[in-house]
Design an enzyme around this catalytic site. Sequence first.
Site, PDB file in Angstrom:
ATOM      1  N   TRP A 177       0.724  -1.239  -0.033  1.00  0.00           N
ATOM      2  CA  TRP A 177       0.061  -0.067   0.051  1.00  0.00           C
ATOM      3  C   TRP A 177       0.868   1.289   0.041  1.00  0.00           C
ATOM      4  O   TRP A 177       0.513   2.301  -0.348  1.00  0.00           O
ATOM      5  CB  TRP A 177      -1.235  -0.069   1.056  1.00  0.00           C
ATOM      6  CG  TRP A 177      -1.908  -1.021   1.095  1.00  0.00           C
ATOM      7  CD1 TRP A 177      -2.245  -2.186   1.693  1.00  0.00           C
ATOM      8  CD2 TRP A 177      -2.978  -1.000  -0.102  1.00  0.00           C
ATOM      9  NE1 TRP A 177      -3.319  -2.842   1.044  1.00  0.00           N
ATOM     10  CE2 TRP A 177      -3.761  -2.210   0.054  1.00  0.00           C
ATOM     11  CE3 TRP A 177      -3.221   0.102  -1.138  1.00  0.00           C
ATOM     12  CZ2 TRP A 177      -4.900  -2.583  -0.835  1.00  0.00           C
ATOM     13  CZ3 TRP A 177      -4.359  -0.319  -1.992  1.00  0.00           C
ATOM     14  CH2 TRP A 177      -5.160  -1.520  -2.035  1.00  0.00           C
ATOM     15  N   ASP A 188      -1.408   6.531   6.910  1.00  0.00           N
ATOM     16  CA  ASP A 188      -2.463   5.706   6.392  1.00  0.00           C
ATOM     17  C   ASP A 188      -2.823   4.821   7.404  1.00  0.00           C
ATOM     18  O   ASP A 188      -2.052   3.788   7.792  1.00  0.00           O
ATOM     19  CB  ASP A 188      -1.783   4.993   4.833  1.00  0.00           C
ATOM     20  CG  ASP A 188      -2.841   4.097   4.633  1.00  0.00           C
ATOM     21  OD1 ASP A 188      -3.965   3.767   5.406  1.00  0.00           O
ATOM     22  OD2 ASP A 188      -2.682   3.373   3.248  1.00  0.00           O
ATOM     23  N   LYS A 241     -12.451  -1.497   7.560  1.00  0.00           N
ATOM     24  CA  LYS A 241     -11.517  -2.307   8.092  1.00  0.00           C
ATOM     25  C   LYS A 241     -11.677  -2.171   9.493  1.00  0.00           C
ATOM     26  O   LYS A 241     -12.377  -3.365  10.090  1.00  0.00           O
ATOM     27  CB  LYS A 241      -9.992  -2.044   7.682  1.00  0.00           C
ATOM     28  CG  LYS A 241      -9.910  -2.425   6.369  1.00  0.00           C
ATOM     29  CD  LYS A 241      -8.407  -1.781   5.831  1.00  0.00           C
ATOM     30  CE  LYS A 241      -8.112  -2.293   4.129  1.00  0.00           C
ATOM     31  NZ  LYS A 241      -8.234  -3.671   4.061  1.00  0.00           N
TER      32      LYS A 241
END
Lengths: 366, 366
Positions: A101, A171, A195
């Site tokens: 990511w 993030d 999530k």
Amino acid sequence: MSVYNFSAGPAVMPKPVIEQIQRELPSLNNSGMSILEISHRSQQFEQIMADAVANIKDLMAIPDDYHVLFLQGGGTGQFAAAPLNLATKHRSIALLDSGHWAAKAGAEAKKLRFHVTTLATTESGKYRELPRLNQTIPANSFDYLHVTINNTIEGTAYHEVPESNIPIVGDMSSNFLGERYDVKDFGMIFAGAQKNLGPAGVTIVIIKDELMHHVDGIPSIFDYQLNADKNSMLNTPPVFAIYASGLVLKWLKEQGGVDEMEKRNRAKSSKFYDYLDQSHLFNCPAFKDDRSLTNIVFSTTHDKLDQAFVEEATNAGLLNLKGHRSVGGLRASLYNAMPMAGVDALIDFLYQFEKDHKEVTTHVSN
Amino acid sequence: MSVYNFSAGPAVMPKPVIEQIQRELPSLNNSGMSILEISHRSQQFEQIMADAVANIKDLMAIPDDYHVLFLQGGGTGQFAAAPLNLATKHRSIALLDSGHWAAKAGAEAKKLRFHVTTLATTESGKYRELPRLNQTIPANSFDYLHVTINNTIEGTAYHEVPESNIPIVGDMSSNFLGERYDVKDFGMIFAGAQKNLGPAGVTIVIIKDELMHHVDGIPSIFDYQLNADKNSMLNTPPVFAIYASGLVLKWLKEQGGVDEMEKRNRAKSSKFYDYLDQSHLFNCPAFKDDRSLTNIVFSTTHDKLDQAFVEEATNAGLLNLKGHRSVGGLRASLYNAMPMAGVDALIDFLYQFEKDHKEVTTHVSN
């Protein structure tokens, strides 16, 4: 059917929250209208939004000089929005390359013609440990440092935020509200809800006011200042996703907040890591100090056996244990809403699976 | 409390759909997982997405050389995405200025440094009628013509798509699937779900394949080709909003599809317009030929009386009848999910209100 859902996201939500949503779905607060039907300009929704913002501020102890925004487009949207809003001086960002990511964030910024400099990477070690800064970042070079705080795919997390002399954009998609961080260490934090918070469809941005400013020539839905000016209602927000996330926030507070969640997440993940570390079949690649509390990557190191494991686990009601397609193997996500009972059931299953496959463990340990 | 919700969006949804969502919320298809918890990579969700795409194609008779995408960010997102994707040759778009949302679309394209040319406007007449093209559009000048097919705020709609020698991008947010259009007349259609389809949080894009191509340097979540390549799963899609919209699509098919919806919407709106046209108190500003089937703008032409009307209507369970803040007055949105009984209740209420305020009608008619 009673199951445990170990998906990395969209993921398990607290059962009482699902029950409350079900209960009040036909009529919110006796209004005669479903949450799916109420206007975002209604007093009811304004209250839902205000409560959600206040509860995130409270749970994370967010200083007064930060804004909390509810946007759309997920992490991928923020990979574009962050440089468009924040990298206006140098058009240049720095990156810690901690995995999939982080690389995606860098690629998106490059696509939008920003300079991207990787200050540290652990790619050669397959991201089993986290890259760390061993230098002061040169002054006046970069607009910010992008850090993937929790690496969902590699199963690692920065438990200490890297020291940085430039603003950090963190993030936090997969450990948002699951572990205590000091918001002051960040210029900006973002997280997709799907999530560790709520259903897919809403993205949280926490941003220091001094970093926000009106930027010419960028799409309005990405413009943080514009969205802040409009209280996240520049256009119709994802009403239901914000409502459901808001209920999870209330549940989190009732449960004792972020510190209690971190305590539980540490207890759950330690128990599971301890099992993996003593196992002769299962293996956890992530370095001990860098292991994530929420996403636990493991494997039998045999592709076919991993596959058999996933199939048998699914049959036993232990769902979504397949590792991300980019790395293979196995993964168990133990988010806030996963009870210890789920971890216990998973460990019991691993124990039995290991017993059933003694021939492999002997082979491995030879 | 039994109510009728005349909100322009988010708006009323079919009752059987709300009931189905409620019923299956704790466990989708006996999976043990809520729709709020299932992975977008699961077979279950892939089926939901495939069904939704197939049903939109079927309901709108979409030719094979078009793609249907489910994106995020609403109409405001598309005001940016459309020029970024489609205005790559001339960096110039044409516009029919039919009101608030057309102007917004133009302003967003200008903000992103595209040329915007208004070919026709009815601003001077307060948008009571629709602007029409009285010229052939010069060849090789514009990449496309932006048309707001239904003007939610002004209560007008193009029942015939303007003839155009360049591709039309049609904003169909507020009459999507409520009126029959020939998709072949469009290069692209977009619609936020939260008006005539489902809950807020998902945006539908229908685009002709020949207009799609990879565009350098634009945010990935806006890139139509990239999203088409990934079947609208470039990143985590808004699972619940797509699921709920999918249930509405199935309901629409059961009810008889778009032609049946248009028939009902014509019957509902005609009845209401007929009432307004014979009234001595209430007035409908929109020109007869251009009146919307879904958003009916009206007024007593007295601000205080309009306000009293909204208050009394609210007390009677007739909700969200206030006009958009930019134009004032009153508005009733009669979307697909609004039954004729709601229209009848509204007309009865208007009749009684008019009787109770005879002194004003006398004043007006003098």
